[in-house]
Design an enzyme around this catalytic site. Structure first.
Site, PDB file in Angstrom:
ATOM      1  N   ASP A 116      46.289  24.662  -2.650  1.00  0.00           N
ATOM      2  CA  ASP A 116      44.845  24.441  -2.523  1.00  0.00           C
ATOM      3  C   ASP A 116      44.239  25.729  -1.976  1.00  0.00           C
ATOM      4  O   ASP A 116      44.955  26.594  -1.439  1.00  0.00           O
ATOM      5  CB  ASP A 116      44.553  23.260  -1.570  1.00  0.00           C
ATOM      6  CG  ASP A 116      43.158  22.657  -1.765  1.00  0.00           C
ATOM      7  OD1 ASP A 116      42.160  23.384  -1.554  1.00  0.00           O
ATOM      8  OD2 ASP A 116      43.070  21.482  -2.137  1.00  0.00           O
ATOM      9  N   TYR A 120      29.917  18.525 -14.967  1.00  0.00           N
ATOM     10  CA  TYR A 120      31.194  18.044 -14.414  1.00  0.00           C
ATOM     11  C   TYR A 120      31.935  17.179 -15.442  1.00  0.00           C
ATOM     12  O   TYR A 120      33.140  17.349 -15.664  1.00  0.00           O
ATOM     13  CB  TYR A 120      30.891  17.237 -13.140  1.00  0.00           C
ATOM     14  CG  TYR A 120      32.080  16.564 -12.512  1.00  0.00           C
ATOM     15  CD1 TYR A 120      33.047  17.278 -11.823  1.00  0.00           C
ATOM     16  CD2 TYR A 120      32.223  15.167 -12.580  1.00  0.00           C
ATOM     17  CE1 TYR A 120      34.134  16.637 -11.230  1.00  0.00           C
ATOM     18  CE2 TYR A 120      33.298  14.523 -11.990  1.00  0.00           C
ATOM     19  CZ  TYR A 120      34.251  15.261 -11.323  1.00  0.00           C
ATOM     20  OH  TYR A 120      35.317  14.624 -10.735  1.00  0.00           O
ATOM     21  N   CYS A 162      33.013  10.083 -15.256  1.00  0.00           N
ATOM     22  CA  CYS A 162      31.832  10.897 -15.590  1.00  0.00           C
ATOM     23  C   CYS A 162      31.879  11.428 -17.020  1.00  0.00           C
ATOM     24  O   CYS A 162      30.908  12.030 -17.479  1.00  0.00           O
ATOM     25  CB  CYS A 162      31.680  12.056 -14.610  1.00  0.00           C
ATOM     26  SG  CYS A 162      31.212  11.504 -12.971  1.00  0.00           S
ATOM     27  N   ARG A 203      27.647   1.472 -13.894  1.00  0.00           N
ATOM     28  CA  ARG A 203      28.966   1.887 -14.419  1.00  0.00           C
ATOM     29  C   ARG A 203      30.040   0.926 -13.921  1.00  0.00           C
ATOM     30  O   ARG A 203      30.073   0.582 -12.745  1.00  0.00           O
ATOM     31  CB  ARG A 203      29.298   3.307 -13.960  1.00  0.00           C
ATOM     32  CG  ARG A 203      30.708   3.744 -14.352  1.00  0.00           C
ATOM     33  CD  ARG A 203      30.989   5.176 -13.952  1.00  0.00           C
ATOM     34  NE  ARG A 203      30.242   6.120 -14.751  1.00  0.00           N
ATOM     35  CZ  ARG A 203      29.954   7.368 -14.367  1.00  0.00           C
ATOM     36  NH1 ARG A 203      30.336   7.794 -13.184  1.00  0.00           N
ATOM     37  NH2 ARG A 203      29.284   8.174 -15.150  1.00  0.00           N
ATOM     38  N   ASP A 258      43.914  30.419  -4.644  1.00  0.00           N
ATOM     39  CA  ASP A 258      42.716  30.166  -5.444  1.00  0.00           C
ATOM     40  C   ASP A 258      43.170  29.995  -6.891  1.00  0.00           C
ATOM     41  O   ASP A 258      43.546  30.964  -7.554  1.00  0.00           O
ATOM     42  CB  ASP A 258      41.741  31.345  -5.311  1.00  0.00           C
ATOM     43  CG  ASP A 258      40.458  31.095  -6.091  1.00  0.00           C
ATOM     44  OD1 ASP A 258      40.436  30.189  -6.968  1.00  0.00           O
ATOM     45  OD2 ASP A 258      39.482  31.817  -5.841  1.00  0.00           O
ATOM     46  N   THR A 275      24.547   0.325 -10.043  1.00  0.00           N
ATOM     47  CA  THR A 275      25.839  -0.365  -9.855  1.00  0.00           C
ATOM     48  C   THR A 275      27.030   0.568 -10.094  1.00  0.00           C
ATOM     49  O   THR A 275      26.962   1.497 -10.908  1.00  0.00           O
ATOM     50  CB  THR A 275      25.953  -1.547 -10.836  1.00  0.00           C
ATOM     51  OG1 THR A 275      25.646  -1.072 -12.153  1.00  0.00           O
ATOM     52  CG2 THR A 275      25.038  -2.680 -10.466  1.00  0.00           C
ATOM     53  N   ARG A 276      28.115   0.270  -9.375  1.00  0.00           N
ATOM     54  CA  ARG A 276      29.380   1.015  -9.515  1.00  0.00           C
ATOM     55  C   ARG A 276      30.539   0.098  -9.151  1.00  0.00           C
ATOM     56  O   ARG A 276      30.346  -0.936  -8.503  1.00  0.00           O
ATOM     57  CB  ARG A 276      29.428   2.215  -8.543  1.00  0.00           C
ATOM     58  CG  ARG A 276      28.448   3.334  -8.801  1.00  0.00           C
ATOM     59  CD  ARG A 276      28.752   4.116 -10.065  1.00  0.00           C
ATOM     60  NE  ARG A 276      27.860   5.264 -10.211  1.00  0.00           N
ATOM     61  CZ  ARG A 276      26.621   5.209 -10.664  1.00  0.00           C
ATOM     62  NH1 ARG A 276      26.096   4.059 -11.022  1.00  0.00           N
ATOM     63  NH2 ARG A 276      25.899   6.295 -10.779  1.00  0.00           N
ATOM     64  N   LYS A 320      31.031  11.232  -1.138  1.00  0.00           N
ATOM     65  CA  LYS A 320      30.606  10.290  -2.166  1.00  0.00           C
ATOM     66  C   LYS A 320      30.044   9.031  -1.501  1.00  0.00           C
ATOM     67  O   LYS A 320      30.140   8.874  -0.285  1.00  0.00           O
ATOM     68  CB  LYS A 320      31.793   9.969  -3.073  1.00  0.00           C
ATOM     69  CG  LYS A 320      32.416  11.251  -3.628  1.00  0.00           C
ATOM     70  CD  LYS A 320      33.509  10.991  -4.593  1.00  0.00           C
ATOM     71  CE  LYS A 320      32.972  11.206  -5.989  1.00  0.00           C
ATOM     72  NZ  LYS A 320      33.836  10.636  -7.012  1.00  0.00           N
TER      73      LYS A 320
HETATM   74  P1  NAD Z   1      38.504  16.740  -3.251  1.00  0.00           P
HETATM   75  O1  NAD Z   1      37.282  17.587  -3.366  1.00  0.00           O
HETATM   76  O2  NAD Z   1      38.755  16.038  -1.978  1.00  0.00           O
HETATM   77  O3  NAD Z   1      39.798  17.589  -3.630  1.00  0.00           O
HETATM   78  C1  NAD Z   1      39.786  18.639  -4.547  1.00  0.00           C
HETATM   79  C2  NAD Z   1      40.514  19.806  -3.931  1.00  0.00           C
HETATM   80  O4  NAD Z   1      40.508  20.905  -4.874  1.00  0.00           O
HETATM   81  C3  NAD Z   1      39.856  20.327  -2.645  1.00  0.00           C
HETATM   82  O5  NAD Z   1      40.756  20.296  -1.555  1.00  0.00           O
HETATM   83  C4  NAD Z   1      39.460  21.758  -2.989  1.00  0.00           C
HETATM   84  O6  NAD Z   1      39.591  22.678  -1.912  1.00  0.00           O
HETATM   85  C5  NAD Z   1      40.442  22.093  -4.113  1.00  0.00           C
HETATM   86  N1  NAD Z   1      39.956  23.246  -4.869  1.00  0.00           N
HETATM   87  C6  NAD Z   1      38.693  23.499  -5.280  1.00  0.00           C
HETATM   88  N2  NAD Z   1      38.631  24.704  -5.850  1.00  0.00           N
HETATM   89  C7  NAD Z   1      39.885  25.223  -5.809  1.00  0.00           C
HETATM   90  C8  NAD Z   1      40.456  26.452  -6.236  1.00  0.00           C
HETATM   91  N3  NAD Z   1      39.704  27.389  -6.824  1.00  0.00           N
HETATM   92  N4  NAD Z   1      41.768  26.655  -6.039  1.00  0.00           N
HETATM   93  C9  NAD Z   1      42.533  25.713  -5.410  1.00  0.00           C
HETATM   94  N5  NAD Z   1      42.056  24.537  -4.992  1.00  0.00           N
HETATM   95  C10 NAD Z   1      40.738  24.296  -5.183  1.00  0.00           C
HETATM   96  O7  NAD Z   1      38.431  15.692  -4.473  1.00  0.00           O
HETATM   97  P2  NAD Z   1      39.281  14.373  -4.753  1.00  0.00           P
HETATM   98  O8  NAD Z   1      38.375  13.220  -4.575  1.00  0.00           O
HETATM   99  O9  NAD Z   1      40.569  14.434  -4.036  1.00  0.00           O
HETATM  100  O10 NAD Z   1      39.531  14.538  -6.324  1.00  0.00           O
HETATM  101  C11 NAD Z   1      40.772  14.952  -6.894  1.00  0.00           C
HETATM  102  C12 NAD Z   1      40.636  15.026  -8.408  1.00  0.00           C
HETATM  103  O11 NAD Z   1      40.234  13.750  -8.927  1.00  0.00           O
HETATM  104  C13 NAD Z   1      39.592  16.025  -8.903  1.00  0.00           C
HETATM  105  O12 NAD Z   1      40.025  16.610 -10.087  1.00  0.00           O
HETATM  106  C14 NAD Z   1      38.377  15.151  -9.172  1.00  0.00           C
HETATM  107  O13 NAD Z   1      37.510  15.738 -10.110  1.00  0.00           O
HETATM  108  C15 NAD Z   1      39.039  13.893  -9.698  1.00  0.00           C
HETATM  109  N6  NAD Z   1      38.205  12.698  -9.550  1.00  0.00           N
HETATM  110  C16 NAD Z   1      37.983  12.163  -8.326  1.00  0.00           C
HETATM  111  C17 NAD Z   1      37.189  11.020  -8.198  1.00  0.00           C
HETATM  112  C18 NAD Z   1      36.941  10.370  -6.871  1.00  0.00           C
HETATM  113  O14 NAD Z   1      36.302   9.320  -6.838  1.00  0.00           O
HETATM  114  N7  NAD Z   1      37.388  10.916  -5.760  1.00  0.00           N
HETATM  115  C19 NAD Z   1      36.613  10.446  -9.340  1.00  0.00           C
HETATM  116  C20 NAD Z   1      36.844  11.032 -10.568  1.00  0.00           C
HETATM  117  C21 NAD Z   1      37.668  12.148 -10.669  1.00  0.00           C
END
Ligand code: NAD
Length: 327
Positions: A34, A148, A119, A284, A52, A220-221, A191
């Site tokens: 991360d 997104y 999404c 949704r 990164d 709704t969700r 969120k």
């Molecule tokens: P989160 O934001 O808590 O975790 C995402 C992580 O990615 C973060 O820790 C962030 O630092 C890391 N990150 C961002 N840019 C980076 C980079 N350049 N290099 C390395 N790491 C990087 O989100 P989450 O809720 O844990 O979501 C995890 C996955 O699930 C994501 O792909 C998100 O799009 C997907 N998702 C989540 C939800 C939800 O409800 N939480 C819904 C739909 C999809």
């Protein structure tokens, strides 16, 4: 026997952090990667690398010696963030996902889990509060609301083509609003469930029982608790299902109802002040027919119980923060 070596990207984030612990408990050797460390608790990963993942060289490093990848890294947040950072999200997430997938291929990774989202579904199928639950095939013809969702949809396709062209076993999940403890609860990326728990905890702890809500609250969700999310991820990764699959709850509630449940847990009555703000689609819900068929399972925990666990954790965080501010 040698342990299977897995990489969890986004291991410093909400779902990734929990997934690291879950996979360690299942007996895997886990590397987390991360751009930051987890904020609320130390990672259980065997190895954690700050990288990164927009950068190709870092993706090669992250995937070295790895059998399976769970790709969760993303620049993301709640509606407030997603609706106002289109360029940043599309740019950063495209780089993260194209580079991680290609590096996995180059390094001989066998299985790759991609985290897509509800999404991706078209805005025109989500205009009513009493929406028809979304089936996987509803994603086409495509018209996601935000950048997104477009990025997620394109990366679903990239994963599918990599499987067809190179044989890497890709699995694709579409999460519907995952929530729980150890997730972002303030700062602008939180969120709806976390934001609601925070607002109601602040109301309880300060005695000011008025909370603000974006929109009329009738949108709704459905919301799925983190433990069910982890079980679903694991089952899908081990399955032979190669198409995108919904993973979420199919109990739909309004945001007003969500507030009511959380206020009940907190043991207070709140007055809701409805203010203008980004709301996302009007309604949704997840159609879980295929999820049940494929995974022989469905999310188990009730919304009320999941919110109780989440609220309890967030109230502690809020109390600590208010305490620090007062001292
Ligand atoms: P989160 O934001 O808590 O975790 C995402 C992580 O990615 C973060 O820790 C962030 O630092 C890391 N990150 C961002 N840019 C980076 C980079 N350049 N290099 C390395 N790491 C990087 O989100 P989450 O809720 O844990 O979501 C995890 C996955 O699930 C994501 O792909 C998100 O799009 C997907 N998702 C989540 C939800 C939800 O409800 N939480 C819904 C739909 C999809």
């Amino acid at each position: 026997m040698e342990k299977t070596r897995v990489l969890v990207t986004g291991a410093g984030g909400f779902i990734g952090h929990h997934l690291v612990t879950f996979l360690r408990e299942k007996g895997y050797w886990v590397r987390g990667a991360d751009i930051k460390y987890p904020e609320y608790r130390t990672s259980d990963a065997d190895e954690f690398e700050i990288l990164d993942l927009r950068r190709w060289d870092n993706c090669l490093q992250a995937t070295r010696g790895i059998d399976e990848v769970y790709g969760l890294a993303a620049d993301m947040g709640g509606m407030g963030f997603i609706s106002s950072h289109h360029s940043q999200i599309l740019h950063n997430n495209s780089l993260i996902n194209t580079h991680t997938l290609e590096a996995a291929r180059v390094n001989g990774v066998k299985r790759y889990f991609y985290t897509s989202s509800a999404c991706v579904y078209p805005e025109f199928k989500q205009t009513e509060t009493n929406v028809v639950p979304l089936k996987e095939e509803d994603a086409y013809p495509a018209m996601p609301q935000d950048a997104y969702g477009w990025e997620k949809l394109v990366m679903e396709r990239l994963c599918t083509h990599y499987r067809e062209d190179y044989g890497i076993q890709t699995r694709i999940v579409r999460f519907h609003n995952i929530f729980g403890d150890l997730g972002t609860w303030d700062g602008g990326r939180e969120k709806a469930p976390a934001a609601m728990c925070r607002k109601i905890a602040v109301a309880k702890l300060t005695g000011n029982h008025e909370i603000e809500m974006w929109g009329d609250g009738e949108q709704t969700r459905s919301f799925c608790y983190i433990d069910d999310c982890l079980e679903g991820i694991y089952r899908l990764m081990r399955s032979d299902h190669i198409h995108p699959l919904n993973l979420g709850s199919d109990r739909m509630v309004t945001i007003n109802e969500l507030a009511e449940i959380v206020a009940g847990i907190a043991g207070i009555k709140v007055t809701i002040k409805h203010i203008p703000g980004p709301q996302g689609v009007r309604g949704r819900n997840s159609d879980n027919t295929r999820l049940r068929e494929v995974l022989k399972w469905e999310p188990q925990l009730t919304l009320d119980e999941g919110l109780k666990r989440t609220y309890t954790w967030i109230e502690k965080q809020v109390a600590q923060k208010l305490g620090t501010e007062l001292n």
